[in-house]
Design a protein around this motif. Structure first.
Motif, PDB file in Angstrom:
ATOM      1  N   ARG A 435       0.841  -1.210   0.000  1.00 15.01           N
ATOM      2  CA  ARG A 435       0.000   0.000   0.000  1.00 15.01           C
ATOM      3  C   ARG A 435       0.873   1.256   0.000  1.00 15.01           C
ATOM      4  O   ARG A 435       0.587   2.227  -0.712  1.00 15.01           O
ATOM      5  N   SER A 436       1.932   1.243   0.803  1.00 16.18           N
ATOM      6  CA  SER A 436       2.821   2.406   0.858  1.00 16.18           C
ATOM      7  C   SER A 436       3.520   2.621  -0.483  1.00 16.18           C
ATOM      8  O   SER A 436       3.701   3.763  -0.930  1.00 16.18           O
ATOM      9  N   ARG A 439       0.995   4.214  -2.763  1.00 14.05           N
ATOM     10  CA  ARG A 439       0.673   5.591  -2.372  1.00 14.05           C
ATOM     11  C   ARG A 439       1.809   6.549  -2.712  1.00 14.05           C
ATOM     12  O   ARG A 439       1.577   7.686  -3.125  1.00 14.05           O
ATOM     13  N   THR A 459       5.714  14.072  -0.893  1.00 10.86           N
ATOM     14  CA  THR A 459       5.870  12.716  -1.419  1.00 10.86           C
ATOM     15  C   THR A 459       7.293  12.223  -1.242  1.00 10.86           C
ATOM     16  O   THR A 459       7.522  11.074  -0.819  1.00 10.86           O
TER      17      THR A 459
END
Length: 830
Positions: A435-436, A439, A459
């Motif tokens: 997930r990281s 993202r 980011t």
């Protein structure tokens, strides 16, 4: 496919050859046994043709049965080989095994065929629960370490352990080992000295004739039967131990699974397995005997999932023993339906053109002709990898092996990285990491790449924190690299995703279910287990880099306790720089570093108090180490002075007083005294005349030559830029020159190594300039360094002629076509 190799990740691909011995040529006379070579594209094509012809009711594949539930994922749109089945012990995730599968692996083709035709597919090899338990037993028995090191199956063939490399048929006569490398035995029997080339000629370059899909399997089964009989006769039958004994257990297990499938599916059973096992699976053995072999096996609880794999890891050069040296070439043979040579050499030409080499279509045409001519001369049915490589070297690479090495790395092996669907089973930590990665738009990739981060951007700051947290967990996806920028808001990383990192992620899962919680728990545990103060301070720095506020508090408590109890000034001096560096991260990362500043200020004060006494009576090695500590503390104090802790004030005046004390004490080693003088001079706290006086005292005839040389080392050595100082200060150079020419002959040999080390650290241009000044002598030095203003190295006025010469370069640097001379040369001389 036996268990893992000793590295914990290798599908022990068998040593037997490829598309071997299917169960007798006609389906219906028992199970259809399709013997294969793991990762053989010819075997894969033959398997698909045989399955299309036989249309069995179930497909059984050599592999761990715990993975049966994962088979449907092979048809998922996001599943792209190469991939691997990963099995790891639940209580010890580091104990693991991989079963890699490429697009051209026969097992993968069989599974995909079954899914495409709604036919059940199952794995029938010995369960991974037993394989990993066996491995643990091997590791516990140190007396069998050598045998365990060979148990990973690093041969070429079809899924079995690797015996000793060869056996001897007589004095001084080595023949290929039948069990270790059946391919070599078959190639030798056919008159070939290269098993790989023989395999290409017999299988990879052979099309499957229509209506004859089972013939190659029957022929290779016959060959493997003869080889096994020869090997068993040489080893005294089937009662051998070690890897051979475990093969027997695996084959007994497979026979039991085949019998069970035969009773369940009346439409017929097809078995895809390593060719070496086919004769054993064909053999009629009592059910009771097979059950007796598999009874009482050790076992452990395991989890299984799919993980991405790479072509590089399919290569033996990667250390995983997957049985092929050229996965990129084999993938090309499997994918290229026609004209494989022309397509391959076109790809080589494209790669070379991307590297700015001149390669035209005419080069490709000539290379194809040469490859075909070489194949004809060598009696091969089609050009193989050897022929296309020779042709590429001669025509496309101008006879050079340098560009050819690039072709081998990028094409013959390659960096293809597979993909696994997000729905594949995984430990919670792996899911959070995925997930990281999505993202932060940080995709795992097999080729190494450089990543520049600007920590002022949200980011990029998140990417930095993720990479630092993974490093804390021992997951080395990224390694810090030297940044092109000196600003603290810049970071540079080198990223490369390796398949074994999946094991590291599974191991790290014991610390938490998310990357943040796992890194926090790991940092706290590491702080408690740290052996010295420097480890704790380095850990505090890493916690700040990783953005772990919950871990920083306990780490700071442990750091304060350790610092209060540690009386070794060297430990304190070694710990201070990491703390002060960490203080700077608060500006960019927005981290509260007030507690860190308090500890750093207290640590600095303790260094100031204890350093002069700690520098007394040191030998040469200890003195050099202390000099490095002085340099580190000086840099740290300079940074700390910009952000002093509340109630402590600026530490820089206090540090300068310590340096003055060190520079004046005779009991302090020369290398430390010299460095203290140099640091004071660089900071403007010591006048040039005073520095020259101190040097004169240190180099006086009453000082031992070795101590004087050490003083010089401290003053101008260690990459401190001292060479430029000598270029522009005639007095200092003259003092060193006078001292050096006066060193007695008997002492000169002793000080020469130290002096060579001192001046070898200077830039070549600096060394050349100093040598030129010494050659010219004191009377002529003014022509190089200039004098007359009272400041060594500078004239009384501006030399406009020399300044005008650099104006074009300055304009180019500034990027301005028209720059007024007054803007560049105007100097206020009032």
């Amino acid at each position: 496919m036996p268990g893992a190799d000793r590295a914990g990740a290798g599908r022990p691909v068998s040593a037997s050859g490829g598309a071997a011995g299917a169960g007798a040529g006609v389906p219906g006379e028992g199970p259809l046994l399709l013997g294969v070579r793991h990762h053989g594209p010819g075997s894969a094509r033959a398997v698909r043709a045989a399955l299309e012809a036989a249309r069995p009711g179930v497909v059984l594949v050599e592999g761990p049965p715990e993975a049966d539930a994962l088979i449907p994922l092979a048809a998922h749109a996001d599943m792209r080989p190469p991939v691997a089945l990963l099995a790891h012990a639940v209580d010890e995730p580091g104990r693991s095994a991989f079963w890699p599968l490429a697009e051209f692996s026969p097992e993968w083709v069989a599974v995909r065929w079954a899914l495409e035709h709604d036919v059940p597919a199952r794995f029938i090899d010995l369960p991974a629960a037993h394989t990993l338990a066996w491995r643990a037993a091997d590791e516990d028995e140190s007396a069998h370490a050598d045998r365990e090191g060979q148990a990973g199956g690093r041969g070429r063939g079809a899924g079995r352990g690797t015996p000793p490399p060869d056996v001897r048929d007589g004095p001084g006569t080595a023949v290929p080992d039948v069990r270790g490398d059946p391919l070599a035995v078959l190639a030798a029997a056919a008159g070939h000295d290269d098993p790989e080339r023989w395999w290409e000629d017999v299988i990879e370059h052979r099309g499957v004739a229509e209506g004859d899909a089972f013939a190659p399997f029957a022929a290779l089964e016959e060959a493997m039967t003869a080889l096994r009989e020869t090997g068993e006769d040489g080893e005294g039958g089937d009662e051998g131990g070690g890897a051979h004994g475990r093969d027997l257990v695996r084959e007994a297990w497979m026979r039991l699974r085949i019998r069970a499938a035969g009773r369940e599916f009346a439409q017929g059973v097809a078995v895809v397995c390593g060719a070496w096992h086919v004769p054993a699976l064909r053999r009629r053995v009592a059910v009771a005997a097979d059950r007796a072999l598999v009874k009482g096996l050790p076992r452990t609880k395991v989890d299984m999932t799919w993980v991405p794999w790479t072509h590089r890891r399919l290569s033996r050069a990667g250390g995983y023993g997957a049985g092929i040296e050229s996965p990129g070439w084999y993938g090309h043979l499997f994918a290229a339906a026609d004209r494989p040579v022309e397509r391959w050499l076109t790809g080589v030409a494209q790669l070379l053109r991307e590297e700015d080499r001149v390669v035209s279509p005419a080069h490709v045409i000539e290379a194809v002709r040469l490859a075909e001519a070489l194949a004809a001369v060598r009696g091969r049915p089609l050009p193989g990898l050897t022929e296309v490589t020779d042709a590429a070297r001669a025509v496309l690479c101008d006879g050079s092996d340098v560009p050819l090495a690039l072709v081998h790395d990028r094409l013959v092996v390659g960096d293809v990285l597979g993909e696994v669907p997000a729905g594949a089973p995984a430990v919670p930590l792996q899911r959070d990491l995925a997930r990281s990665q999505r993202r932060l738009r940080l995709k795992p990739e097999a080729p190494e790449r450089e990543l520049e981060l600007d920590l002022r951007k949200e980011t990029d700051a998140g990417r930095s924190r993720l990479l630092h947290r993974l490093r804390l967990l021992g997951i080395g996806w990224g390694e810090p690299a030297a940044s092109r920028s000196t600003g603290t808001f810049r970071e540079t990383w080198r990223l490369r995703w390796e398949p074994e990192l999946s094991v590291r992620v599974a191991e790290a899962g014991v610390w938490g279910t998310t990357v943040l919680s796992a890194a926090t728990a790991r940092a706290e545990a590491d702080a408690v287990a740290a052996r010295d103060l420097a480890e704790v301070t380095a850990l505090a720095e890493r916690c700040l880099l990783a953005g772990l506020p919950d871990a920083l508090s306990p780490v700071m408590r442990i750091l304060a306790d350790r610092a209060a109890l540690d009386t070794d000034v060297g430990h304190l001096a070694e710990a201070l720089p990491a703390l002060v560096r960490a203080l700077r991260y608060g500006d960019v990362r927005g981290t509260d570093t007030e507690a860190l500043a308090e500890v750093a200020a207290g640590l600095a004060e303790r260094v100031f108090v204890g350093l002069p006494a700690a520098c007394a009576a040191l030998d040469a090695d200890a003195a050099e180490e202390m000099r490095r500590h002085v340099d580190a503390v000086h840099t740290a104090v300079g940074l700390l002075g910009g952000t002093p802790a509340p109630g402590h004030g600026d530490p820089r005046p206090r540090w300068r007083a310590v340096l003055r004390t060190l520079s004046a004490r005779d009991t302090v080693p020369g290398v430390v005294r010299g460095r203290a003088v140099r640091l004071l001079l660089d900071d403007g706290e010591l006048a040039p005349d005073e520095a020259a006086r101190l040097m004169g005292l240190a180099l006086s005839p009453g000082t031992a030559p070795a101590d004087a040389a050490a003083w010089v080392e401290g003053f101008v050595g260690g990459g401190s830029g001292g060479g430029m100082l000598l270029l522009h200060d005639e007095r200092l150079l003259a003092l060193i020159d006078t001292w050096l020419t006066g060193v007695p002959a008997e002492a000169f040999t002793d000080v020469l190594p130290l002096l060579r080390r001192t001046f070898s650290a200077h830039e070549p241009g600096v060394r050349r300039g100093v040598g030129e000044l010494v050659r010219r002598g004191p009377g002529a030095r003014g022509s190089v360094t200039g004098a007359g203003s009272g400041i060594p190295g500078f004239a009384a006025g501006l030399d406009t002629a020399r300044a005008d010469a650099v104006l074009p370069v300055v304009r180019l640097i500034l990027g301005r076509d028209r720059v007024r001379d007054d803007d560049l040369t105007g100097v206020d001389t009032a």
